[in-house]
Design an enzyme around this catalytic site. Structure first.
Site, mmCIF file in Angstrom:
data_model
loop_
_atom_site.group_PDB
_atom_site.id
_atom_site.type_symbol
_atom_site.label_atom_id
_atom_site.label_comp_id
_atom_site.label_asym_id
_atom_site.label_seq_id
_atom_site.Cartn_x
_atom_site.Cartn_y
_atom_site.Cartn_z
ATOM 1 N N CYS A 85 0.854 -1.239 0.259
ATOM 2 C CA CYS A 85 0.010 0.110 0.141
ATOM 3 C C CYS A 85 0.919 1.230 -0.008
ATOM 4 O O CYS A 85 1.467 1.382 -0.841
ATOM 5 C CB CYS A 85 -0.899 -0.013 1.229
ATOM 6 S SG CYS A 85 -2.351 1.040 1.041
ATOM 7 N N HIS A 187 -3.976 -4.942 -0.374
ATOM 8 C CA HIS A 187 -3.531 -5.294 0.979
ATOM 9 C C HIS A 187 -3.697 -6.793 0.989
ATOM 10 O O HIS A 187 -4.683 -7.436 0.840
ATOM 11 C CB HIS A 187 -4.690 -4.798 1.994
ATOM 12 C CG HIS A 187 -4.316 -3.399 2.499
ATOM 13 N ND1 HIS A 187 -3.485 -2.947 3.220
ATOM 14 C CD2 HIS A 187 -4.904 -2.031 1.899
ATOM 15 C CE1 HIS A 187 -3.523 -1.671 3.287
ATOM 16 N NE2 HIS A 187 -4.311 -1.062 2.558
ATOM 17 N N GLU A 189 -2.680 -8.713 2.846
ATOM 18 C CA GLU A 189 -3.029 -9.445 4.196
ATOM 19 C C GLU A 189 -4.643 -9.520 4.759
ATOM 20 O O GLU A 189 -5.219 -10.036 5.564
ATOM 21 C CB GLU A 189 -2.376 -8.674 5.547
ATOM 22 C CG GLU A 189 -2.848 -7.230 5.879
ATOM 23 C CD GLU A 189 -2.293 -6.072 4.845
ATOM 24 O OE1 GLU A 189 -2.465 -5.109 5.055
ATOM 25 O OE2 GLU A 189 -1.679 -6.635 3.904
#
Length: 205
Positions: A85, A187, A189
């Site tokens: 990001c 992202h 994650e």
């Protein structure tokens, strides 16, 4: 899993005060990927690859990274680096967010989604990511897989450094690569199995 204390084959997460990293460390733990935290230039030698996380303002993040004293260590390393990001945006030359000079790893710019694109800003949610060229970071990930984005600024598409692209009002760089430096605007994650596979692939580069 207990975070690594600095063994080889571990990821060092560069901690410079630019956002919450809990979701990242939780994803690494789900994949049984060893990691530790980097708080100063002296910590770099403990790890064989690095993640630059980041949320929020690119200009402010660059100020914090500069204050940490870790800029030269990042720019000079030949080990794999992954920016996530804002961490990806830091790899670029310049950001319109704060009109800030960044690390200048890749000679591209981070720009703002403008009103004339007639889109909602920030770009939030799942979007399709298409591969510009094959790479080990996207190993076993199907072209056109959806990943989760949250951003108001984007990295301009460049056929040399764009590893994968997405479209939101215009085509932009969803992932980039230059030498040992990688970045993803989404992202991983927060992107389910495909996102965690990105992290696993990075750990095995």
């Amino acid at each position: 899993m207990t975070p690594a204390s600095g063994n080889t084959s571990t990821i060092g997460i560069i901690s410079y005060g630019a956002g919450n990293i809990f979701s990242l460390t939780a994803a690494l733990e789900r994949q049984n990927i060893q990691y530790g935290m980097i708080y100063s230039p002296d910590d770099f030698e403990k790890y064989d690859r690095y993640i630059i996380p980041g949320v929020g303002h690119a200009g402010a993040a660059m100020e914090k990274l500069t204050e940490s004293g870790m800029v030269e260590k990042i720019k000079s390393t030949t080990r794999p680096v992954l920016g996530i990001c804002v961490g990806m945006q830091l790899l670029t030359q310049f950001s319109e967010e704060g009109m800030a000079d960044l690390l200048n790893i890749a000679p591209v710019k981070t720009l703002h989604f403008t009103e004339d694109l007639k889109i909602k800003v920030p770009h939030t949610g799942w979007n399709k990511v298409c591969l510009q060229f094959e790479n080990e970071l996207f190993k076993h990930i199907q072209n056109g897989t959806y990943f989760y984005f949250v951003h108001s600024y984007f990295i301009e598409f460049n056929s040399t450094f764009t590893l994968a692209f997405s479209e939101y009002g215009l085509k932009f760089s969803a992932a980039l690569k230059k030498n040992n430096f990688y970045g993803v605007q989404f992202h991983p994650e927060k992107s389910g199995e495909a996102g965690e596979l990105i992290l696993k692939n990075f750990s095995e580069l």
